[in-house]
Design an enzyme around this catalytic site. Sequence first.
Site, PDB file in Angstrom:
ATOM      1  N   GLU A 170       1.472 -19.841 -23.864  1.00 52.26           N
ATOM      2  CA  GLU A 170       2.439 -19.397 -24.875  1.00 52.26           C
ATOM      3  C   GLU A 170       2.562 -20.455 -25.986  1.00 52.26           C
ATOM      4  OE1 GLU A 170       3.578 -16.485 -24.876  1.00 52.26           O
ATOM      5  OE2 GLU A 170       4.218 -15.764 -22.919  1.00 52.26           O
ATOM      6  N   ASP A 174      -5.649 -15.577 -15.507  1.00 58.94           N
ATOM      7  CA  ASP A 174      -4.250 -15.765 -15.124  1.00 58.94           C
ATOM      8  C   ASP A 174      -3.795 -14.789 -14.051  1.00 58.94           C
ATOM      9  OD1 ASP A 174      -4.475 -13.642 -16.882  1.00 58.94           O
ATOM     10  OD2 ASP A 174      -3.323 -14.569 -18.475  1.00 58.94           O
TER      11      ASP A 174
HETATM   12  C1  F6R Z   1      -4.311 -11.288 -19.675  1.00 62.29           C
HETATM   13  C2  F6R Z   1      -4.050 -12.323 -20.674  1.00 62.29           C
HETATM   14  C3  F6R Z   1      -3.164 -12.075 -21.840  1.00 62.29           C
HETATM   15  C4  F6R Z   1      -3.458 -10.745 -22.541  1.00 62.29           C
HETATM   16  C5  F6R Z   1      -2.515 -10.574 -23.724  1.00 62.29           C
HETATM   17  C6  F6R Z   1      -2.737  -9.254 -24.419  1.00 62.29           C
HETATM   18  O1  F6R Z   1      -5.201 -11.781 -18.679  1.00 62.29           O
HETATM   19  O2  F6R Z   1      -4.541 -13.379 -20.523  1.00 62.29           O
HETATM   20  O3  F6R Z   1      -3.338 -13.121 -22.754  1.00 62.29           O
HETATM   21  O4  F6R Z   1      -4.777 -10.733 -22.960  1.00 62.29           O
HETATM   22  O5  F6R Z   1      -1.191 -10.645 -23.283  1.00 62.29           O
HETATM   23  O6  F6R Z   1      -2.410  -8.204 -23.575  1.00 62.29           O
HETATM   24  P1  F6R Z   1      -2.743  -6.702 -23.949  1.00 62.29           P
HETATM   25  O7  F6R Z   1      -4.232  -6.572 -23.903  1.00 62.29           O
HETATM   26  O8  F6R Z   1      -2.084  -5.893 -22.852  1.00 62.29           O
HETATM   27  O9  F6R Z   1      -2.177  -6.444 -25.286  1.00 62.29           O
END
Ligand code: F6R
Length: 242
Positions: A142, A67
């Site tokens: 989401e 993403d």
């Molecule tokens: C990022 C992504 C998101 C994150 C998720 C968790 O490329 O795809 O799904 O993996 O928001 O984020 P963290 O690791 O910062 O808790």
Amino acid sequence: MKVIIVKNYEELCQKGFEIMSELITKKPDCTLGLATGGTPVGLYKKMVEANKAGKLDFSKVSSYNLDEYVGIDYNHPESYHKFMRRNLFDHVNIDLAKTHVPDGGAKDSKKAIDEYNEMLSKATIDMQLLGIGSDGHIGFDEPGTPFDSVTHIVDLEESTIKDNARFFDNDLNKVPRKAMTMGLKNIMDAKSVLLLASGANKIDAIYNTVRGDISTDCPASILQNHPNCTIIVDEAAAAKLQ
Ligand code: F6R
């Protein structure tokens, strides 16, 4: 779905590193699906160390990122392009021409999305690395995202905007509201999936992913249907599983 519970973040990164580096060693021309966010940073650090020590070769590896934010410049330090350069690509011998991140800054986002889907349809991702949002999102898919979705633009949930404010001086107003993300079908098409989760704010998301009903309320729950999915969770995030 195989669930591995480890003690802490350090062990999570070590285990994730062992699994990914085994693939790269066995299949030097493998295709990786890569994630950003806080969770994979320690794993990327271990990959950089192994590459510098001459133990892990990225010269034939290709990658596709999940993403990218929409609405911030490509050169913004928190763009996912920059994140990947800073945490991995600039420090290993990967061929940048073989790395792909969705073009969130494209003037014609429909065209950028179509092109990304076209590339993904021709590629086979050997291993898709994932983090998970506190609301159960994977990529930026989401809650409510259809399971058959491919790369698309999303409005980020308030919880995601709050979670990610830490990367934007804790200022909610600075966090982009939209992102371009692979869809759940793209993620499920990977030959194997490796999801990492650390910390108490992931407790419910992990419980719903592993034990909950398969429902778009928790997008990651679709991984229960993946034939080769490994989830590595630290004790804090696994609290409700034990
Ligand atoms: C990022 C992504 C998101 C994150 C998720 C968790 O490329 O795809 O799904 O993996 O928001 O984020 P963290 O690791 O910062 O808790």
